[in-house]
Design a protein around this motif. Sequence first.
Motif, PDB file in Angstrom:
ATOM      1  N   TRP A   1       7.209  36.132  59.619  1.00 31.12           N
ATOM      2  CA  TRP A   1       5.835  36.259  59.146  1.00 31.12           C
ATOM      3  C   TRP A   1       5.042  35.008  59.489  1.00 31.12           C
ATOM      4  O   TRP A   1       5.412  33.898  59.107  1.00 31.12           O
TER       5      TRP A   1
ATOM      6  N   ALA B   1       5.045  39.381  62.416  1.00 34.09           N
ATOM      7  CA  ALA B   1       3.981  40.058  61.675  1.00 34.09           C
ATOM      8  C   ALA B   1       2.975  39.023  61.195  1.00 34.09           C
ATOM      9  O   ALA B   1       3.317  37.862  60.951  1.00 34.09           O
TER      10      ALA B   1
ATOM     11  N   VAL C   1       1.952  43.872  63.712  1.00 27.45           N
ATOM     12  CA  VAL C   1       3.386  43.662  63.942  1.00 27.45           C
ATOM     13  C   VAL C   1       3.691  43.808  65.432  1.00 27.45           C
ATOM     14  O   VAL C   1       3.177  44.727  66.086  1.00 27.45           O
TER      15      VAL C   1
END
Length: 374
Positions: free
Chosen positions: A44, A353, A369
Amino acid sequence: MQCHHFDAGRCRSCAWMGQAYDDQVAAKQRHCRGLLAAWPDLTWLEPHRSREEGFRNKAKMVVAGTLEAPTLGILDPSGAGVDLRDCGLHEPGLAAALPALADFVTRAAVAPYDLATRRGELKHLLVTRSPDGELMVRFVLRSTEPVTRIRKHLPALHAALPELVVVSANVQPEHKAVLEGEREIALSPRETLAMRVNGLTLRLRPQGFFQTNTEVAAALYRQGRDWVEEVAPASVWDLYCGVGGFALHVAAPGRLVTGVEVSEEAVAAARATAEDARLPGLRFEAADATTWAQAQEAGPELVVLNPPRRGVGPELCAWLEGSGVGHVVYSSCNAVSLARDLAALPSFAPRRARLFDMFPQTTHHEVMVLLERR
């Protein structure tokens, strides 16, 4: 951000109004990470934040009240108009135009539509502001009856709003919760609004879609472009391409890029942008994304997906599974449908992401993503 309409209980559209912005972004990040927890190896990136207020480039105003005193905003539970001309979410230049439009309703005698009696003509005012400060105004009408009066008084509106460049009337005769109808009547020589993003001029037509937050949309397109450049594919499909934002950003010499969008209005705008920018290897098709993909003899090396809230669905996921596509860049406005679609793509591993806070003060967001075939 604080809002006196929210505090007074007049408008609760922004469910998170009054919460600290850092807490809002953190909550959205937790929500997305929780929904995608089935992929623990997913990296992330830092969320992309927005301005807390003054970020909306579009106002969707329900018109109510009376001809002498129209309201622009929403309806309360009883069906009465709540005036939100001073909504703090709108870009300042957009908010500054709303009083002149309210005055125009009275001047042109376009009676606000009344839900209870089903009388009146003007249902909504849809106003969009470009990064250059130009405006597009759409009058959503019950019938064509007021069009002649609107045309007659447009010079006065242009005098009050010199930045107004695109005007149209949309006809929505049905008495139901549908924002606009299929018929659009051009009322100005220009029919597109120039949305300049990252050095590209995207052309927005009245019935076309553009992200509500221009600054965050620009960041979203840059992220998609950067991930595509890392993969360096020779061929790309941009499915659900809208006015061509991703397709236009990833166009490059030696690369074939095809944008597919069901809206013919949006495709016409994308083609105009591509022609003006003289970008190589670009084409756009007006078609249903799933039906079009299934009809092709072979797939590209990379697919960009930017579907509506419902996601891409099982048919397109099944096509992707059986295709030769190596990478997917998926931009979603609904992490719930995103998680469902990723589960239907077991041949692809989500690698990275990033959350884009397109809608501060609300639970809504955009998340992108990068997927790679295993």
